[in-house]
Design an enzyme around this catalytic site. Structure first.
Site, mmCIF file in Angstrom:
data_model
loop_
_atom_site.group_PDB
_atom_site.id
_atom_site.type_symbol
_atom_site.label_atom_id
_atom_site.label_comp_id
_atom_site.label_asym_id
_atom_site.label_seq_id
_atom_site.Cartn_x
_atom_site.Cartn_y
_atom_site.Cartn_z
ATOM 1 N N ASP A 131 -5.359 6.762 6.319
ATOM 2 C CA ASP A 131 -5.410 7.127 4.900
ATOM 3 C C ASP A 131 -6.099 8.472 4.712
ATOM 4 O O ASP A 131 -6.101 9.011 3.608
ATOM 5 C CB ASP A 131 -6.162 6.052 4.099
ATOM 6 C CG ASP A 131 -5.248 4.916 3.686
ATOM 7 O OD1 ASP A 131 -4.023 5.048 3.857
ATOM 8 O OD2 ASP A 131 -5.761 3.899 3.191
ATOM 9 N N ASP A 189 2.391 -2.897 4.442
ATOM 10 C CA ASP A 189 0.951 -2.609 4.405
ATOM 11 C C ASP A 189 0.137 -3.894 4.575
ATOM 12 O O ASP A 189 0.645 -5.005 4.401
ATOM 13 C CB ASP A 189 0.636 -1.949 3.048
ATOM 14 C CG ASP A 189 -0.590 -1.038 3.092
ATOM 15 O OD1 ASP A 189 -1.358 -1.110 4.064
ATOM 16 O OD2 ASP A 189 -0.768 -0.263 2.134
HETATM 17 C C1 DGJ Z 1 -3.040 1.759 1.755
HETATM 18 C C2 DGJ Z 1 -2.073 2.710 2.400
HETATM 19 O O1 DGJ Z 1 -2.594 3.177 3.606
HETATM 20 C C3 DGJ Z 1 -1.772 3.826 1.427
HETATM 21 O O2 DGJ Z 1 -0.953 4.793 2.028
HETATM 22 C C4 DGJ Z 1 -1.113 3.236 0.216
HETATM 23 O O3 DGJ Z 1 0.118 2.660 0.575
HETATM 24 C C5 DGJ Z 1 -2.020 2.180 -0.406
HETATM 25 N N1 DGJ Z 1 -2.447 1.203 0.567
HETATM 26 C C6 DGJ Z 1 -1.332 1.491 -1.551
HETATM 27 O O4 DGJ Z 1 -2.068 0.462 -2.073
#
Ligand code: DGJ
Length: 729
Positions: A543, A473
């Site tokens: 997201d 991420d």
């Molecule tokens: C952003 C990601 O897109 C989410 O799916 C998740 O992993 C969060 N970060 C966790 O902090």
């Protein structure tokens, strides 16, 4: 024309795979790059400049091609040097078009005039050397043809062979010149956090149109992909010139129409804040810039790109495995992860047929919320008193492999790492550091930081050899991109070195742990491009997991990228935007890409679990077709009320239709759905998942399905169905 459109892509690709050749026609000083169905022609004109001649549908007769020649001067304001198209123009010598290369030479000279020097052809590869008219500054242009799809990759290597340092102020991978003309349209993907991948279309007009990232990564706001159509293209037909950059740092695409109707797309490192000193003997290689052409509209464009990515970009190529059905705990638990809670979710996920269990954020350091812990990649002893081993073992016993979330490029100021190495965060000396989600970017351009992060991940994977998957991420963009330890002249190399070092870490990890798979995530779809896809197996699309919003988001992503990489989760309702959609609708939306589940299974009823298990089983029976087949967008979700997408297996043996109705005006029927890409003469067994076919069709010919079409009983809000077609004769 009609019958040509009925040829499935697999067949049209095969028809052209026979050929691909790069020829140099010395008498005319031209190169003809035949890449399957596409020709790309360039030549050297009488001034020894490299000039684009043609890019489009394949030409079969070299005798038709004339040598390159310069264009005439239009006025003292538009000299021949600027009206003559150039393949890789330097800035200088009376050129006002967008340059591919802009430099400051040792003695302060900023004039660059690149002339043809030499060439080499080897199989599907061509290299052309250019050199400044006076200085020993050399540029090698690389071309690689991919005859199976007509794609061509180009990139440049800039070499300083002078005895002094020079500075590059713009270094582009190259530019693609379209046939001279007017009336083109520029199609691109723009968006925002939780709203990525929105397809845009705008006429191309005289001047420059720019899409870019100045954020340090690829970005959610724009994606380094373009499609320029002839002004009339639709899903099924029309000429489209398209391409994409393989770069996950600052990038720019500039679409330019000159006053003389030359239309060109220039792309590479974003020249914004770019300054790259090259010492004597040093080189800089640009990112790759890929492009293709089709007459088959947006549908065929996407199918070509999907196949190309699977064959030539993604790790493992065409033999890589299908994406497993995944469960991710993030939306269920957020940071509240612990051994017992994760095991309980894993047990439920296994019952549904899930194949990979992924623990998200919260397992390390003092990470109980987003204020602390990033940078401290040691297992939190309160949450996992016996380390990760017992959880991984349980997940494996349940028949799933185990994946884990990391965000290696980041640090919370409230972390042991930051307390020890505050200098490792990007910063300008003595100036505030802007926090986003309470975190700072590590300066990954520094080799000591790169080695440290490689070491951390190597330790995690070495100590837990059963980690099969990393979700990598990156939850913020750069700010204050300073590098106080570097000399002021070198400090801006950070823009390039950061991304190169992230790539290097991933490449080294993959080499050391060959079975490891990686998902690229940046707060959703903020790092998706052909550079990261060369070293990761899938991406987190957005997201935003609301199924209705996802229809548009996913349609946008698949314009440019294969559904195989598109990770889609089924999550709980009401979603974060307050909307509730039925579980079947959520599943079917997620099944149009790579299926995942992200809901809190502890709260799912028995009926939900039963439906979910059936959907996972159904998905497994069609996933090869979805992930590796040919996508036909029959009704776009951009029209909101109704949408439908169909996938056809490359060998034609199976097809699956997904249809979604958002809302219905009373008594207004769903449109007739005419299928695509089938064999007119073949018979297909028709299997509905929930009897929403109005006509009783148990088996049908391709001709019937594609011409008569199907009437669906889709009525209520967020109604949905899926229908399978198996070729039986
Ligand atoms: C952003 C990601 O897109 C989410 O799916 C998740 O992993 C969060 N970060 C966790 O902090």
């Amino acid at each position: 024309m009609r019958s040509r459109l009925l040829i499935p892509l697999a067949m049209s690709i095969l028809a052209n795979t026979a050929s691909g050749e790069i020829r140099y026609i010395a008498a005319k000083k031209i190169w003809h790059i035949e890449s399957g169905p596409v020709s790309y022609v360039l030549g050297v004109n009488e001034r020894n400049e490299l000039q684009p001649i043609y890019w489009g549908k394949r030409l079969w007769r070299d005798d038709d091609l004339a040598a390159a020649h310069s264009e005439r001067e239009w006025a003292s304001f538009d000299l021949s040097s600027t009206t003559t198209p150039q393949e890789y123009p330097g800035w200088g010598g009376g050129r006002y078009i967008e340059p591919c290369l802009k430099v400051t030479l040792p003695d302060g000279v900023r004039d660059l005039v690149l002339k043809y020097a030499a060439q080499r052809i080897e199989g599907d590869n061509l290299e052309i050397d250019l050199k400044d008219m006076a200085y020993d500054l050399a540029v090698t242009l690389h071309y690689r043809a991919f005859p199976d799809t007509g794609m061509i990759r180009k990139w440049a290597v800039i070499a300083n062979r002078t005895n002094h340092g020079i500075t590059l102020e713009s270094a582009q991978a190259g530019s693609w010149t379209l046939p001279r003309g007017d009336g083109y349209r520029f199609n691109y993907l723009a968006g925002r956090w939780a709203g990525e991948w929105q397809m845009q279309q705008t006429p191309i007009h005289p001047g420059l149109q720019v899409i870019e990232s100045r954020r340090g990564n690829t970005s959610q706001q724009a994606n380094p992909w373009f499609a320029i159509d002839d002004g009339q293209a639709n899903e099924q037909t029309g000429r489209i010139w398209f391409g994409a950059l393989g770069w996950s740092g600052n990038w720019r695409l500039s679409i330019e129409q000159t006053p003389h109707q030359q239309v060109r797309v220039t792309g590479g490192f974003n020249p914004f804040d770019f300054s790259y000193p090259l010492a004597s003997g040093e080189k800089l290689e640009t990112p790759p810039f890929y492009a293709g052409f089709t007459e088959g509209g947006f549908g065929e464009m996407s199918r070509l790109l999907h196949r190309f990515e699977r064959a030539h970009v993604l790790p493992g190529g065409l033999t890589s495995r299908l994406r497993p059905v995944l469960y991710n705990s993030w939306e269920a638990t957020e940071f509240s992860v612990d051994e017992a809670g994760q095991k309980a979710l894993a047990e439920k996920a296994a019952k549904l047929g899930v194949e990979r269990f992924v623990m998200d954020d919260g397992w390390f350091g003092a990470r109980n919320n987003d204020h602390a812990g990033l940078g401290d990649w040691t297992v939190n002893p309160k949450k996992f008193p016996n380390g990760l081993g017992p959880l991984i073992d349980r997940v494996n016993q349940l028949g799933m492999d185990f994946g884990i979330w990391v965000e290696p490029e980041m640090v919370n100021p409230d972390s042991d790492l930051y307390r020890k190495h505050p200098d490792w965060a990007m910063n300008f000396r003595d100036r505030p550091r802007t926090e986003a989600r309470n975190q700072l970017d590590l300066n990954m351009a520094r080799d000591d930081v790169k080695e440290y992060i490689f070491g951390v991940l190597d330790k995690l994977l070495g100590e837990n050899p059963k980690i099969a998957f990393l979700k990598w991420d990156m939850n913020r963009n750069f700010s204050e991109p300073g590098w106080p330890e570097a000399s002021p002249a070198d400090a801006r190399k950070l823009w390039v070195a950061y991304t190169r070092n992230v790539y290097e870490i991933i490449d080294r990890l993959r080499a050391k742990y060959p079975k490891l798979e990686i998902e690229s995530c940046s707060g959703g779809g903020g790092r998706v491009d052909l550079g990261i896809l060369n070293r990761t197996d899938e991406v987190w699309t957005s997201d935003n997991t609301d199924a209705f919003d996802r229809l548009r988001i996913q349609e946008g992503l698949t314009q440019a990228y294969t559904p195989k990489i598109m990770m889609d989760w089924v999550t709980d309702v009401p979603n974060f935007n307050g909307r509730s959609t039925p579980l079947q609708y959520r599943f079917l939306v997620a099944m149009t890409g790579s299926l995942g589940i992200g809901g809190n299974l502890n709260k799912w009823s028995e009926a939900d679990m039963g439906l979910a298990a059936r959907m996972v089983a159904l998905y497994k029976s069609i996933r090869k077709t979805v992930q590796e087949g040919l996508l036909y967008r029959l009704f776009s979700p951009r029209s909101d009320a109704f949408s439908a997408a169909q996938y056809v297996a490359e060998d034609g043996s199976q097809s699956v239709l997904f249809a979604f109705r958002t809302a219905q005006h009373f008594g207004y029927p769903a449109p007739v759905v005419r299928l695509s890409g089938l064999d007119e003469r073949a018979i297909y067994r028709v299997k509905t998942i929930d009897s929403k076919l109005l006509d009783k069709v148990e088996n049908a010919s391709g001709a019937y399905l594609m011409n008569h079409g199907l009437n669906l009983r889709l009525g209520g809000d967020f109604d949905s169905t899926a229908i399978l077609f198996e070729k039986i004769q």
